[in-house]
Design an enzyme around this catalytic site. Structure first.
Site, PDB file in Angstrom:
ATOM      1  N   TYR A   1       0.906  -1.365   0.158  1.00 14.82           N
ATOM      2  CA  TYR A   1      -0.009  -0.105   0.105  1.00 14.82           C
ATOM      3  C   TYR A   1       0.925   1.213   0.109  1.00 14.82           C
ATOM      4  CZ  TYR A   1      -3.347   3.507   1.853  1.00 14.82           C
ATOM      5  OH  TYR A   1      -4.178   4.632   2.027  1.00 14.82           O
TER       6      TYR A   1
ATOM      7  N   ASP B   1      -3.501   9.768   2.177  1.00 13.63           N
ATOM      8  CA  ASP B   1      -3.617   8.378   2.914  1.00 13.63           C
ATOM      9  C   ASP B   1      -4.315   8.549   4.015  1.00 13.63           C
ATOM     10  OD1 ASP B   1      -2.918   6.052   3.910  1.00 13.63           O
ATOM     11  OD2 ASP B   1      -0.904   6.618   4.620  1.00 13.63           O
TER      12      ASP B   1
END
Ligand code: AAT
Length: 292
Positions: free
Chosen positions: A64, A159
């Site tokens: 990620y 994020d």
């Protein structure tokens, strides 16, 4: 409970749950914004959970953090000013720091306790804070961007958590508009954009809002993260007007950047082939997300 499994249930993925065995609970506290839990799992190492939603594990965080950082930063030549919204654990900072062209990284994380918990339990992520280019701002990312100078950033990386709670604003058009304003012409934006298996409506809405806000191009890319619901997660990646960006073919390939592959630790997931492949979409996703 220690020795049992933790089941991750949430209305964002109704009718299913994913689970991990818990070896030991290391931390559990309520911050001003959310409940923060850290536990040790036998299969994935330490796990960070916010309000019952898994945010990262030691084993698969690379898939990620590396993608959300390098998909945008490798798409433009010589990025210098970068903003991270959310990402309090520091993993995205660690990845941005691989780029020696970057001169300054602002990070705006809403919850100070996430930062402290990461420094205590996830040193391999929090290492990102040790870089002198990093400037920490504790606050709401949407408000930070409303007040950001026009054209300041080469790249903005969001994020953020799922859009329930403090991250709701981060998937809405006004937020994308302030991000577009804070980017220089030809600057790039990359935001966490959920799973194509579970959230096609949300992705569709975010895609439309991004098309309205960013006048360059808008793309969806994805990666495999085994511990996220459905095992995949995607990103909306956009550019502003000015210089067109060819997102599929990185103009700033990581393999050509001096020291980038092994800065602080090796790259575990991302490379230029994975970058290009991330933009390939299955037929059902192309159909369901009508604009893709
Ligand atoms: N890198 C780990 C992945 C995350 S963490 C998301 C972070 O966003 C959290 O630290 C949370 O406190 C922060 N955050 C939430 N809302 C805001 C806001 N409005 N402004 C700034 N920071 C915010 C994301 C994992 C995604 C999981 C997908 N299922």
């Amino acid at each position: 409970k220690t020795g049992k499994c933790m089941y991750f249930n949430n209305p964002m993925w109704p009718g299913e749950a994913h689970s991990l065995k818990v070896d030991k609970i290391l931390y559990k506290e309520k911050s001003k914004y959310q409940e923060i839990l850290v536990f040790e799992s036998p299969a994935y190492g330490k796990v960070l959970v916010l309000d019952g939603i898994l945010q990262l594990t030691e084993k698969d965080e690379c898939a990620y953090q590396e993608m959300i950082a390098h998909l945008p930063l490798c798409s433009i030549v010589s990025p210098k000013n970068v903003l991270v919204v959310g990402g309090g654990d520091g993993g995205v900072l660690r990845e941005i720091c691989r780029h020696s062209s970057v001169e300054r990284i602002d990070i705006c994380e809403i919850d100070n306790m996430v930062i402290d918990v990461s420094k205590k339990f996830f040193p391999e992520l929090a290492v990102g804070y040790e870089d002198p280019r990093v400037q920490l701002h504790v606050g709401d990312g949407a408000e930070f961007l409303r007040n950001a100078p026009e054209g300041k950033y080469d790249a903005i990386i969001v994020d953020g958590s799922d859009p329930i709670g403090p991250a709701q604003e981060l998937v809405e058009q006004p937020f994308f508009e302030s991000a577009a304003r804070a980017l220089r012409p030809g600057g790039v934006f990359c935001s966490m954009a959920e799973s194509m298996w579970l959230h096609t409506h949300l992705i569709d809405d975010m895609f439309g809002a991004c098309q309205n806000a960013f006048k360059g191009s808008v793309h969806y890319a994805w990666t495999s993260v085994p511990t996220y619901p459905s095992g995949v997660i995607g990103f909306l990646i956009c550019s502003t007007e000015g210089a067109p960006v060819d997102f599929r073919n990185p103009a700033n390939p990581i393999e050509m950047l001096e020291g980038a592959l092994n800065y602080r630790r090796e790259l575990r997931f991302y490379n230029s082939e994975v970058h290009t492949a991330a933009f390939a979409l299955p037929n059902f996703a192309k159909r369901e997300v009508s604009r893709l």
